[in-house]
Design an enzyme around this catalytic site. Structure first.
Site, PDB file in Angstrom:
ATOM      1  N   ARG A  75      13.391  51.185  38.561  1.00 49.09           N
ATOM      2  CA  ARG A  75      13.807  50.505  37.346  1.00 49.09           C
ATOM      3  C   ARG A  75      12.893  49.304  37.110  1.00 49.09           C
ATOM      4  O   ARG A  75      12.821  48.418  37.953  1.00 49.09           O
ATOM      5  CB  ARG A  75      15.270  50.041  37.477  1.00 49.09           C
ATOM      6  CG  ARG A  75      15.750  49.195  36.329  1.00 49.09           C
ATOM      7  CD  ARG A  75      17.247  48.841  36.420  1.00 49.09           C
ATOM      8  NE  ARG A  75      17.572  47.949  35.324  1.00 49.09           N
ATOM      9  CZ  ARG A  75      17.844  46.653  35.453  1.00 49.09           C
ATOM     10  NH1 ARG A  75      17.881  46.072  36.640  1.00 49.09           N
ATOM     11  NH2 ARG A  75      18.090  45.908  34.393  1.00 49.09           N
ATOM     12  N   HIS A 131      14.059  42.332  29.360  1.00 50.43           N
ATOM     13  CA  HIS A 131      14.519  41.573  30.524  1.00 50.43           C
ATOM     14  C   HIS A 131      14.047  40.126  30.341  1.00 50.43           C
ATOM     15  O   HIS A 131      13.289  39.599  31.141  1.00 50.43           O
ATOM     16  CB  HIS A 131      13.995  42.204  31.817  1.00 50.43           C
ATOM     17  CG  HIS A 131      14.757  41.813  33.063  1.00 50.43           C
ATOM     18  ND1 HIS A 131      15.283  42.741  33.944  1.00 50.43           N
ATOM     19  CD2 HIS A 131      15.087  40.601  33.567  1.00 50.43           C
ATOM     20  CE1 HIS A 131      15.889  42.100  34.948  1.00 50.43           C
ATOM     21  NE2 HIS A 131      15.776  40.802  34.746  1.00 50.43           N
ATOM     22  N   GLU A 134      21.406  42.158  31.140  1.00 47.45           N
ATOM     23  CA  GLU A 134      22.253  40.964  31.289  1.00 47.45           C
ATOM     24  C   GLU A 134      22.302  40.054  30.063  1.00 47.45           C
ATOM     25  O   GLU A 134      21.705  38.981  30.039  1.00 47.45           O
ATOM     26  CB  GLU A 134      21.794  40.138  32.495  1.00 47.45           C
ATOM     27  CG  GLU A 134      21.908  40.860  33.809  1.00 47.45           C
ATOM     28  CD  GLU A 134      21.750  39.921  35.011  1.00 47.45           C
ATOM     29  OE1 GLU A 134      21.402  38.746  34.816  1.00 47.45           O
ATOM     30  OE2 GLU A 134      21.989  40.373  36.136  1.00 47.45           O
ATOM     31  N   ASN A 184      24.887  45.036  37.206  1.00 47.10           N
ATOM     32  CA  ASN A 184      24.240  44.200  38.212  1.00 47.10           C
ATOM     33  C   ASN A 184      25.337  43.416  38.918  1.00 47.10           C
ATOM     34  O   ASN A 184      26.087  42.682  38.278  1.00 47.10           O
ATOM     35  CB  ASN A 184      23.265  43.213  37.561  1.00 47.10           C
ATOM     36  CG  ASN A 184      22.074  43.925  36.931  1.00 47.10           C
ATOM     37  OD1 ASN A 184      21.897  45.134  37.118  1.00 47.10           O
ATOM     38  ND2 ASN A 184      21.263  43.178  36.199  1.00 47.10           N
ATOM     39  N   TYR A 211      26.249  41.068  42.374  1.00 47.51           N
ATOM     40  CA  TYR A 211      25.810  40.346  43.563  1.00 47.51           C
ATOM     41  C   TYR A 211      26.954  39.696  44.327  1.00 47.51           C
ATOM     42  O   TYR A 211      26.852  39.436  45.513  1.00 47.51           O
ATOM     43  CB  TYR A 211      24.819  39.239  43.165  1.00 47.51           C
ATOM     44  CG  TYR A 211      23.519  39.788  42.665  1.00 47.51           C
ATOM     45  CD1 TYR A 211      22.463  40.034  43.542  1.00 47.51           C
ATOM     46  CD2 TYR A 211      23.330  40.080  41.313  1.00 47.51           C
ATOM     47  CE1 TYR A 211      21.265  40.550  43.100  1.00 47.51           C
ATOM     48  CE2 TYR A 211      22.126  40.599  40.852  1.00 47.51           C
ATOM     49  CZ  TYR A 211      21.097  40.835  41.744  1.00 47.51           C
ATOM     50  OH  TYR A 211      19.915  41.349  41.307  1.00 47.51           O
ATOM     51  N   GLU A 245      21.468  46.673  39.828  1.00 50.03           N
ATOM     52  CA  GLU A 245      20.946  45.632  40.725  1.00 50.03           C
ATOM     53  C   GLU A 245      22.013  45.269  41.735  1.00 50.03           C
ATOM     54  O   GLU A 245      23.182  45.087  41.384  1.00 50.03           O
ATOM     55  CB  GLU A 245      20.563  44.340  39.977  1.00 50.03           C
ATOM     56  CG  GLU A 245      19.348  44.446  39.101  1.00 50.03           C
ATOM     57  CD  GLU A 245      19.008  43.117  38.413  1.00 50.03           C
ATOM     58  OE1 GLU A 245      19.374  42.038  38.925  1.00 50.03           O
ATOM     59  OE2 GLU A 245      18.388  43.168  37.337  1.00 50.03           O
TER      60      GLU A 245
HETATM   61  C1  GBH Z   1      19.709  39.051  37.940  1.00 56.07           C
HETATM   62  O1  GBH Z   1      20.281  37.967  37.299  1.00 56.07           O
HETATM   63  C2  GBH Z   1      18.459  39.366  37.181  1.00 56.07           C
HETATM   64  O2  GBH Z   1      18.582  40.520  36.389  1.00 56.07           O
HETATM   65  C3  GBH Z   1      17.228  39.408  38.011  1.00 56.07           C
HETATM   66  O3  GBH Z   1      16.126  39.288  37.186  1.00 56.07           O
HETATM   67  C4  GBH Z   1      17.306  38.356  39.086  1.00 56.07           C
HETATM   68  O4  GBH Z   1      16.113  38.227  39.791  1.00 56.07           O
HETATM   69  C5  GBH Z   1      18.426  38.728  40.005  1.00 56.07           C
HETATM   70  O5  GBH Z   1      19.627  38.870  39.305  1.00 56.07           O
HETATM   71  C6  GBH Z   1      18.652  37.775  41.155  1.00 56.07           C
HETATM   72  O6  GBH Z   1      19.024  36.523  40.714  1.00 56.07           O
HETATM   73  O7  GBH Z   1      24.514  31.481  38.807  1.00 56.07           O
HETATM   74  O8  GBH Z   1      24.778  29.228  39.527  1.00 56.07           O
HETATM   75  O9  GBH Z   1      23.392  30.701  40.773  1.00 56.07           O
HETATM   76  C7  GBH Z   1      20.887  36.991  38.055  1.00 56.07           C
HETATM   77  C8  GBH Z   1      21.852  36.125  37.311  1.00 56.07           C
HETATM   78  C9  GBH Z   1      22.479  34.074  36.498  1.00 56.07           C
HETATM   79  C10 GBH Z   1      21.015  34.098  38.389  1.00 56.07           C
HETATM   80  C11 GBH Z   1      22.189  32.632  36.297  1.00 56.07           C
HETATM   81  C12 GBH Z   1      20.822  32.610  38.233  1.00 56.07           C
HETATM   82  C13 GBH Z   1      21.910  30.591  37.410  1.00 56.07           C
HETATM   83  C14 GBH Z   1      22.413  29.805  38.557  1.00 56.07           C
HETATM   84  N1  GBH Z   1      21.418  34.759  37.174  1.00 56.07           N
HETATM   85  N2  GBH Z   1      21.940  32.014  37.550  1.00 56.07           N
HETATM   86  S1  GBH Z   1      23.842  30.337  39.445  1.00 56.07           S
END
Ligand code: GBH
Length: 457
Positions: free
Chosen positions: A83, A127, A173, A300, A302, A359
């Site tokens: 992807r 993106h 996102e 996505n 996490y 993701e």
């Molecule tokens: C995804 O977004 C992205 O699609 C990708 O590009 C990125 O590399 C990956 O995840 C890993 O981060 O939420 O307080 O930590 C991630 C979502 C939301 C991460 C906003 C950073 C800001 C700070 N993002 N966030 S916090």
């Protein structure tokens, strides 16, 4: 051997798609080459103070010059899918107007290499790297007619690449780039316009998604079309009514606002009330246009979100509660069940035809051993425990078709620069040397096990 045992403990169906994900600005570099025009991220990263380590994506993983090597590594990892995202400014350097043949040729070459290696391309059309001239015109996604520009870009791109790329994602996102980039100042374009700006940008991007889907269908009749959202299972931090209501608002902001629009053709009533003073202009027919039938939803995921009452994202007004536990370099709690919970939640409430985890992954520091090998047990264990939850979801009948690890290789992690490392492959940014980590070897074993099952059948 230990790795092989661990890999064997994961029981996925043989036709499960196992891939890795990346995004153009995070890996390509070569920002002034091949006729590429400037993007909002080029501009944003060059403003001092915006990026934690003062870096930018000018070179990143230099992927633009290393397609052969990087696709060979994907093959070594046993990936059956990859992807990636397409940079709008490589195709239309000014955002609209003259088409840049070199840009189209670059993604076509990548696609050819992938297909030769037996890897299915999954392309994301957006993106976050909006062409800078389109940001400067009416503040990017705040301008309703940016929808037409996006659809034009999608038309040109899918017409040209649709013969070889069958899996298309309109956006990555919506919540992230609209809230963090237009609401706050953390991500490009760093507008800081609060909820009204975030919701206006969101509405226009949703509309752009809805209008692009039929265009892709026309250009690529056998396409699989979807969108990728970042969703979290949300729980209140306590039984206090204030926390319970904050959890509802946060969940409405991040999840339901987008899911309801896309799958039900309406914004959630309780959130329309919460947002009543900051609503964007919504025209009659918009929601019908947003709610196009889709072939899949990409998620996505996490972490989970444990939420209490607070002041962030007014009028959402929440605060994140951080339970005891293991945390990644991003400060995100490790909670594998979040992957199962979000799939279950989406499947129950919205029944998408197919689901993908587009993701999932973790940032942990790498230990480089004396022999040059990279030990990353924390990442390996994150991956295994989350894959177990994916297997559990499939056993329970959830139509999960694939899993993409974030990310193929360490790369430019937006506002955090190069500090967090998410890759299955270690990148030495001084020399651009790539080394497959232990987690990458483990992933290859999981993939190999599926391959074995396929051949037996
Ligand atoms: C995804 O977004 C992205 O699609 C990708 O590009 C990125 O590399 C990956 O995840 C890993 O981060 O939420 O307080 O930590 C991630 C979502 C939301 C991460 C906003 C950073 C800001 C700070 N993002 N966030 S916090």
């Amino acid at each position: 051997e230990r790795l092989q045992q661990l890999a064997n403990s994961i029981s996925l169906p043989k036709d499960m798609v196992l891939g890795a994900a990346t995004a153009s600005y995070q890996i390509e570099g070569a920002i002034n080459e091949g006729g590429r025009g400037p993007t909002v991220w080029d501009h944003f990263t060059h403003i001092p103070g915006n990026i934690a380590d003062g870096t930018n994506g000018d070179i990143a993983c230099d992927h633009y010059h290393r397609l052969e090597e990087d696709v060979a590594l994907m093959k070594e990892l046993g990936l059956t899918a990859y992807r990636f995202s397409i940079c709008w400014s490589r195709i239309l350097p000014n955002g609209r107007g003259p088409i840049n043949e070199d840009g189209l040729a670059f993604y076509e070459r990548l696609t050819d290499l992938l297909l030769e290696a037996g890897i299915t391309p999954y392309a994301t059309l957006y993106h976050w790297d909006l062409p800078l001239p389109l940001q400067e015109e009416g503040n990017g996604w705040l301008r309703r007619n940016l929808v037409e520009d996006y659809v034009h870009y999608v038309n040109i791109t899918t017409k040209r690449l649709g013969a070889k790329i069958k899996h298309w994602t309109t956006f990555n996102e919506l919540f992230t780039f609209t809230w963090w980039g237009y609401g706050l100042k953390e991500d490009a374009p760093g507008l800081g316009g609060g909820a009204k700006a975030a919701l206006t940008a969101s509405h226009h991007a949703l509309l752009a998604h809805g209008k692009a889907v039929p265009v892709i269908r026309k250009n690529v009749p056998d396409a699989q079309i979807g969108i990728v959202l970042d969703l979290n299972p949300v729980t209140p931090a306590s039984n206090a009514p204030a926390d319970i209501d904050a959890a509802r608002r946060f969940e409405g902001c991040q999840n339901r606002w987008y899911l309801d629009a896309i799958f039900k053709g309406q914004y959630p009533a309780d959130m329309l009330e919460t947002y009543k003073d900051v609503l964007p202009a919504i025209e009659p027919g918009d929601l019908d246009e947003i709610a196009q039938p889709l072939d899949y939803l990409g998620i996505n995921i996490y972490r989970r979100s444990v939420i209490e009452d607070g002041t962030e994202f007014a009028p959402v007004n929440f605060k994140r509660h951080l339970p005891e536990g293991q945390y990644t370099q991003m400060g995100w709690e490790v909670h594998p069940q979040c992957l199962y919970d979000i799939l279950q939640y989406v499947n129950t409430n919205y029944s998408p035809k197919q689901l993908y985890i587009t993701e999932n992954g973790a940032a942990f520091p790498d230990t480089v051993e004396a022999d040059g090998s990279i030990q990353d047990w924390d990442r390996s264990s994150y991956m295994l425990t989350h894959l177990e939850q994916a297997a559990r979801a499939i056993e329970d009948g959830i139509p999960l078709k694939g899993y993409f690890c974030w990310t193929l290789m360490d790369n430019f992690e937006w506002a955090e620069g190069y500090l967090p490392r998410f890759g299955l492959i270690h990148v030495d940014f001084g020399t651009q040397k790539r080394t497959i980590k232990q987690s990458g070897k483990l992933y290859a074993m999981v993939a190999g096990q599926l391959q074995g099952k396929l051949q037996e059948s």
